[in-house]
Design an enzyme around this catalytic site. Structure first.
Site, PDB file in Angstrom:
ATOM      1  N   LEU A 247       0.825  -1.204   0.000  1.00 13.69           N
ATOM      2  CA  LEU A 247       0.000   0.000   0.000  1.00 13.69           C
ATOM      3  C   LEU A 247       0.860   1.254   0.000  1.00 13.69           C
ATOM      4  CD1 LEU A 247      -2.805   1.239   0.063  1.00 13.69           C
ATOM      5  CD2 LEU A 247      -2.766   1.053   2.560  1.00 13.69           C
TER       6      LEU A 247
ATOM      7  N   TYR B 298       2.259  -6.092  10.813  1.00 17.39           N
ATOM      8  CA  TYR B 298       2.741  -7.470  10.749  1.00 17.39           C
ATOM      9  C   TYR B 298       1.633  -8.251  10.075  1.00 17.39           C
ATOM     10  CZ  TYR B 298       5.126 -11.754  12.296  1.00 17.39           C
ATOM     11  OH  TYR B 298       5.794 -12.949  12.347  1.00 17.39           O
ATOM     12  N   THR B 299       1.835  -8.677   8.835  1.00 13.60           N
ATOM     13  CA  THR B 299       0.748  -9.250   8.036  1.00 13.60           C
ATOM     14  C   THR B 299       0.903 -10.734   7.736  1.00 13.60           C
ATOM     15  OG1 THR B 299       1.858  -8.568   5.997  1.00 13.60           O
ATOM     16  CG2 THR B 299       0.239  -7.042   6.932  1.00 13.60           C
TER      17      THR B 299
ATOM     18  N   THR C 280      -8.092  -4.581   8.899  1.00 12.97           N
ATOM     19  CA  THR C 280      -8.279  -5.808   8.140  1.00 12.97           C
ATOM     20  C   THR C 280      -9.634  -6.459   8.348  1.00 12.97           C
ATOM     21  OG1 THR C 280      -7.417  -8.078   7.902  1.00 12.97           O
ATOM     22  CG2 THR C 280      -7.172  -7.051  10.038  1.00 12.97           C
TER      23      THR C 280
ATOM     24  N   TYR D 208      -3.222 -12.462  14.339  1.00 14.52           N
ATOM     25  CA  TYR D 208      -3.212 -11.310  13.440  1.00 14.52           C
ATOM     26  C   TYR D 208      -4.464 -10.460  13.631  1.00 14.52           C
ATOM     27  CZ  TYR D 208      -3.635  -8.674   9.070  1.00 14.52           C
ATOM     28  OH  TYR D 208      -3.803  -7.674   8.157  1.00 14.52           O
TER      29      TYR D 208
ATOM     30  N   TRP E  81      -7.618  -9.004   1.398  1.00 14.27           N
ATOM     31  CA  TRP E  81      -7.003  -9.670   0.243  1.00 14.27           C
ATOM     32  C   TRP E  81      -6.188  -8.690  -0.608  1.00 14.27           C
ATOM     33  CZ3 TRP E  81     -10.684 -13.822  -2.270  1.00 14.27           C
ATOM     34  CH2 TRP E  81     -11.268 -14.607  -1.265  1.00 14.27           C
TER      35      TRP E  81
END
Length: 294
Positions: free
Chosen positions: A12, A69-70, A109, A133, A158
């Site tokens: 992003l 942290y993804t 998210t 997460y 996504w």
């Protein structure tokens, strides 16, 4: 205005660099890592003093937090650092924004929901994250809401782009190097082209809409499974791979994924007057860019 972007070398963040190229405002792009061919200021957002120093020295009016942290799977065994980056660092940014009277634009998210719904999630629906997460991202949201700062929280899902690691690029590689693959069909949601979300964020800043605070949902339009997305990638690349649907339990993981994570975008469309692209149109654009890079 002066805009601080964290996590600027992620998917992003890189798209915000592109979208802001014609902006009348000054963007300062920060990260803990460097990326080729782009200027990056080092900033560790887990250090509140470092945040204060750069916001004061650069006279920051808006903070756009793209850092997170993804890695959903690794988060289950790295909870301390996951919480530090997704929760504590978000709280630090909110505190500094409050102190300065700045606006914090924070990216969250779909994983704050458990995926047990059968209609698109609205912003007013009660979060119930399944794993580390989602839990740490939701904790970050609550810290921002409780800080008293001026904020916008954008929940997305996504995410993909020509940059970094993501499902679209992985499927492009796998379908191009294997005669057949399996992809789960029982997890449903909507892809988000990072360029679309970046464009909205820059539009809000440039359009003087920072007073429209709140929590918003943003993804592209439509509803598909991971299998459908893989099939589309395979077709758009012209690969001869056979993509087979399979159940989630055929790929055991530490982290539980939401089975249904479609987001209702009514609020963001009505508030900002934005038309959101259909997922396939955006995917075609991204793949055109990826092909052009070769």
């Amino acid at each position: 205005m002066n805009i601080l972007v964290t996590g600027a070398n992620g998917q992003l963040g890189r798209e915000i660099r592109n979208a802001s190229a014609g902006s009348p405002h000054r963007f300062i792009f920060t990260d803990v890592s460097q990326a080729p061919d782009v200027e990056t200021v080092y900033l560790d957002i887990t250090n509140p003093d470092a945040i204060r120093i750069i916001c004061r020295s650069e006279d920051i009016d808006v903070i756009v937090n793209c850092a997170a942290y993804t890695d959903v799977e690794k988060a289950e065994s790295d909870l301390t650092f996951t919480d530090l980056l997704n929760h504590t660092a978000a709280a630090y940014l909110a505190t500094v924004a409050k102190e300065r009277g700045a606006t914090l634009i924070h990216v969250s998210t779909d994983y704050v929901f458990d995926g047990e719904a059968n209609v698109p999630y609205r912003e007013s629906d009660e979060p119930s994250p399944l794993g580390a997460y989602g839990m740490t991202k939701y904790a970050g949201e609550r810290s921002i809401l409780n800080s008293g700062c001026r904020y916008m929280i954008f929940r997305t899902a996504w995410l993909y782009s020509p940059y970094g690691k993501n499902f679209v690029k992985t499927m492009a590689r796998l379908t191009g190097s294997n005669p057949s693959i399996k992809v789960v069909f029982d997890q449903v949601g909507t892809p988000t082209y990072a360029a679309d979300l970046a464009g909205l964020i820059v539009r809000i800043i440039d359009g003087g809409m920072l007073d429209r605070t709140g929590v918003y949902h943003f993804s592209d339009e439509g509803c598909i499974s991971w299998y459908d997305l893989a099939v589309a990638v395979n077709r758009l690349y012209g690969h001869g791979c056979t993509v087979n649907p399979c159940h989630t339990d055929e790929f055991p993981t530490k982290a539980r994924r939401p089975k249904y994570s479609v987001l209702d975008k009514t609020r963001v469309k009505e508030t900002f007057g934005v038309t959101i692209p259909y997922w396939l149109d955006s995917l075609e654009d991204c793949i055109s860019r990826l092909k052009a890079e070769k």
